[in-house]
Each structure stands twice: as structure tokens, then as C-alpha cells.
Design an enzyme around this catalytic site. Structure first.
Site, PDB file in Angstrom:
ATOM      1  N   ASP A  11       0.963  -1.147   0.078  1.00 14.82           N
ATOM      2  CA  ASP A  11      -0.017   0.048  -0.021  1.00 14.82           C
ATOM      3  C   ASP A  11       0.847   1.247   0.131  1.00 14.82           C
ATOM      4  O   ASP A  11       2.155   1.129   0.289  1.00 14.82           O
ATOM      5  CB  ASP A  11      -0.975   0.023   1.232  1.00 14.82           C
ATOM      6  CG  ASP A  11      -1.528   1.356   1.541  1.00 14.82           C
ATOM      7  OD1 ASP A  11      -2.190   1.667   0.503  1.00 14.82           O
ATOM      8  OD2 ASP A  11      -1.443   1.969   2.527  1.00 14.82           O
ATOM      9  N   ASP A  13      -0.274   5.151   0.701  1.00 21.39           N
ATOM     10  CA  ASP A  13      -0.542   6.194   1.853  1.00 21.39           C
ATOM     11  C   ASP A  13      -0.526   5.491   3.253  1.00 21.39           C
ATOM     12  O   ASP A  13      -1.473   4.765   3.557  1.00 21.39           O
ATOM     13  CB  ASP A  13      -1.895   6.752   1.408  1.00 21.39           C
ATOM     14  CG  ASP A  13      -1.669   7.581   0.197  1.00 21.39           C
ATOM     15  OD1 ASP A  13      -0.979   8.438  -0.070  1.00 21.39           O
ATOM     16  OD2 ASP A  13      -2.417   7.096  -0.839  1.00 21.39           O
TER      17      ASP A  13
HETATM   18  C1  XBP Z   1      -5.436   5.971   0.352  1.00 21.82           C
HETATM   19  C2  XBP Z   1      -6.453   6.872   0.092  1.00 21.82           C
HETATM   20  C3  XBP Z   1      -6.209   7.832  -1.068  1.00 21.82           C
HETATM   21  C4  XBP Z   1      -5.590   9.119  -0.497  1.00 21.82           C
HETATM   22  C5  XBP Z   1      -6.084  10.125  -1.632  1.00 21.82           C
HETATM   23  O1  XBP Z   1      -6.127   4.704   0.908  1.00 21.82           O
HETATM   24  O2  XBP Z   1      -7.507   6.808   0.658  1.00 21.82           O
HETATM   25  O3  XBP Z   1      -7.590   8.136  -1.433  1.00 21.82           O
HETATM   26  O4  XBP Z   1      -6.483   9.708   0.617  1.00 21.82           O
HETATM   27  O5  XBP Z   1      -5.783   9.842  -2.792  1.00 21.82           O
HETATM   28  P1  XBP Z   1      -4.976   3.565   0.903  1.00 21.82           P
HETATM   29  P2  XBP Z   1      -6.518  10.380  -4.291  1.00 21.82           P
HETATM   30  O6  XBP Z   1      -3.879   3.955   1.809  1.00 21.82           O
HETATM   31  O7  XBP Z   1      -5.750   2.460   1.764  1.00 21.82           O
HETATM   32  O8  XBP Z   1      -4.765   3.026  -0.594  1.00 21.82           O
HETATM   33  O9  XBP Z   1      -6.971  11.731  -4.001  1.00 21.82           O
HETATM   34  O10 XBP Z   1      -5.329  10.319  -5.237  1.00 21.82           O
HETATM   35  O11 XBP Z   1      -7.795   9.298  -4.608  1.00 21.82           O
HETATM   36 MG    MG Z   2      -2.941   3.089   3.367  1.00 18.99          MG
END
Ligand code: XBP
Ligand code: MG
Length: 264
Positions: A11, A13
Site C-alpha cells: 500500500d 498512503d
Molecule cells: C489511500 C487513500 C487515498 C488518498 C487520496 O488509501 O484513501 O484516497 O487519501 O488519494 P490506501 P487520491 O492507503 O488504503 O490506498 O486523492 O489520489 O484518490
Molecule cells: Mg494506506
């Protein structure tokens, strides 16, 4: 489960870097202000909005719950897209400005995997441009280390649906038993487990109090020589101060043995 560990699937973020509070949130607010909207996602509100994965989906959810008087017209879709496009540019600028480093131990683990021929992949709900910006800023050329970067709208359903992990596995041509997933959130853990993946969780700023039942291993971070990790939860026989391939292979074989004995 095969007995060889062939790939690590990350993953982005919260897992590779703690991007939400000081990256995505700030970029969303910049896009709102620039569009003349008086919307502001403070740290607490953003934590609540994170239950919705995906930036476009998050904006839409916010509009429906906090500004229900907005007309439900098709130009609303257009507004979401325009805001999100600007948000993505602001996010890249924040990353280029160096405001978000990789989490401890991430680069060390990626380097070791690459050196030992264990394949690397990404499975994330975030926009592809964000992943490239983050990786490239951390180390020029780093995106090229990954066999597959699966991101954003490439699948119909975002996490907690397993789609993005199933997509990555298909692209890698590997069964889930040959891989380990790395996550920081309950949504991500559900997605990875539903795709049949053994999952290591290192909670991030916003996810500390979530329920990680079902994680194969829980750590505070991956650890560096001068900054040992703490194991928050894991099977007996798993210890150490850094997450490395030796430890991951041990975890993988313990879980493979568990599966065999459970299925007898
Ligand atoms: C990550 C997210 C993303 C970011 C924003 O979730 O939820 O939506 O917050 O990204 P994970 P975008 O780590 O579970 O993948 O604005 O580019 O969608
Ligand atoms: Mg995440």
C-alpha cells in the site's frame, strides 16, 4: 500457499509514507480555497473522512454529508473532477517540496528485496501520479524497481474491496500464497486478506486505534539500525529489531504451516 516468497505488495498512503495529514489533506484544502469554496478539512474531520477511500469518492461523500443543499446535478461530477485534478497537482508540489519522507525501514526493505530478486508491487487507491511523485522524490528511479504499480481507478471498487490486490496478483502472475501485503489501515487489511494475502500492518498517524484482527504481524514501523521496530502483535518465533527478508520468510513459512495443519 507455495513455499517460496516471490513478491512484496505495498500500500502507499500511510504504509510507504505517512501522507494523509500533511500531504493529501493539505492538498485538498488548497484546491478548495483556490476554487473559492469555504470548505476546510481540519485534522479531526479528515480523520473521519478517511473512512472513504479515494480522493474523488471522499470529496463526493463530504458534499453529500456536509453540504446536502448542493444540487445533485451532473456538473457536480465535473466539480469533483476539477477539484481532484487540482488537488493532485498540489499534492505533487508538496511532495516535491520534501514535506513527506518515506517511513523508517521502507527504503532498506525495498533495497534488500531488489538485491535478492524478490519482486515489488504497489496496490493503492491513490492516483498513479501521486505514487510516482512520492517514489521518485524519495529516490530518483525508484518507481522502476516495481514490477507493477496498480493505483486509483484501474479497478471498479476501491479498498476495502479486494479488487486492487487481485488485479496486482493477476499482473504479477502469482498466487496470493507467494506474496506478502503491507498495509497501515483496516480498509487496506480487509482488501488484502479478502484477496487471500498474508498481511503485515504498520499503523500510521490516523490508523493507530483501528482493529487489525487478522494481520499476520503488526509493527510500529519497519525499523532502521538506529531505530528499532516494535512488534505489536505476531506469532511466536518472530522477533528482531528490523523487518527484513529473513523475518518475512520465517513469517511466510509459519503461516504456510498453519494453513496446512488447519486444512488437515
Ligand atoms: C489511500 C487513500 C487515498 C488518498 C487520496 O488509501 O484513501 O484516497 O487519501 O488519494 P490506501 P487520491 O492507503 O488504503 O490506498 O486523492 O489520489 O484518490
Ligand atoms: Mg494506506
Amino acid at each position: 500457499m507455495t513455499d517460496r516468497l516471490e513478491a512484496l505488495i505495498f500500500d502507499v498512503d500511510g504504509t510507504l509514507a505517512d501522507t494523509e495529514r500533511d500531504g493529501h489533506r493539505v492538498a485538498f484544502n488548497q484546491a478548495f480555497a483556490e476554487a473559492g469554496l469555504d470548505w476546510h478539512w481540519d485534522v479531526e474531520l479528515y480523520g473521519q473522512l478517511l473512512v472513504v477511500t479515494g480522493g474523488k469518492e471522499r470529496i463526493r461523500h463530504y458534499m453529500e454529508h456536509h453540504h446536502p443543499a448542493l444540487p445533485q446535478a451532473s456538473d457536480l461530477d465535473d466539480l469533483v473532477l476539477r477539484l481532484h485534478r487540482r488537488k493532485t497537482l498540489h499534492y505533487a508540489a508538496l511532495i516535491d517540496g520534501g514535506s513527506i519522507p518515506l517511513r523508517p525501514g521502507v527504503l532498506r526493505l525495498l533495497e534488500q528485496a531488489r538485491a535478492e530478486g524478490v519482486r515489488l508491487a504497489v496496490a493503492t487507491t491513490t492516483t498513479p501520479d501521486n505514487v510516482f511523485a512520492l517514489l521518485e522524490h524519495a529516490l530518483p528511479g525508484l518507481p522502476g524497481w516495481f514490477d507493477e504499480i496498480a493505483a486509483g481507478d484501474v479497478v471498479p471498487h476501491k479498498k476495502p474491496a479486494p479488487d486492487i490486490y487481485r488485479y496486482v496478483l493477476a499482473r504479477l502472475g502469482l498466487p496470493p500464497g507467494a506474496c506478502i501485503a503491507f498495509e497501515d489501515s483496516d480498509n487496506g487489511l480487509h482488501a488484502a486478506r479478502a484477496a487471500g494475502l498474508l498481511t503485515v500492518v504498520a499503523p500510521s498517524g490516523y490508523t493507530q486505534s483501528q482493529d487489525f484482527t487478522g494481520a499476520a504481524l503488526m509493527l510500529d514501523h519497519f525499523g532502521e539500525p538506529d531505530r528499532p521496530m516494535r512488534i505489536l502483535h505476531g506469532p511466536p518465533g518472530i522477533d528482531g529489531s528490523m523487518l527484513d527478508l529473513a523475518l518475512l520468510r520465517r513469517l511466510h513459512s509459519i503461516r504456510a504451516a498453519d494453513r496446512i495443519s488447519n486444512s488437515i
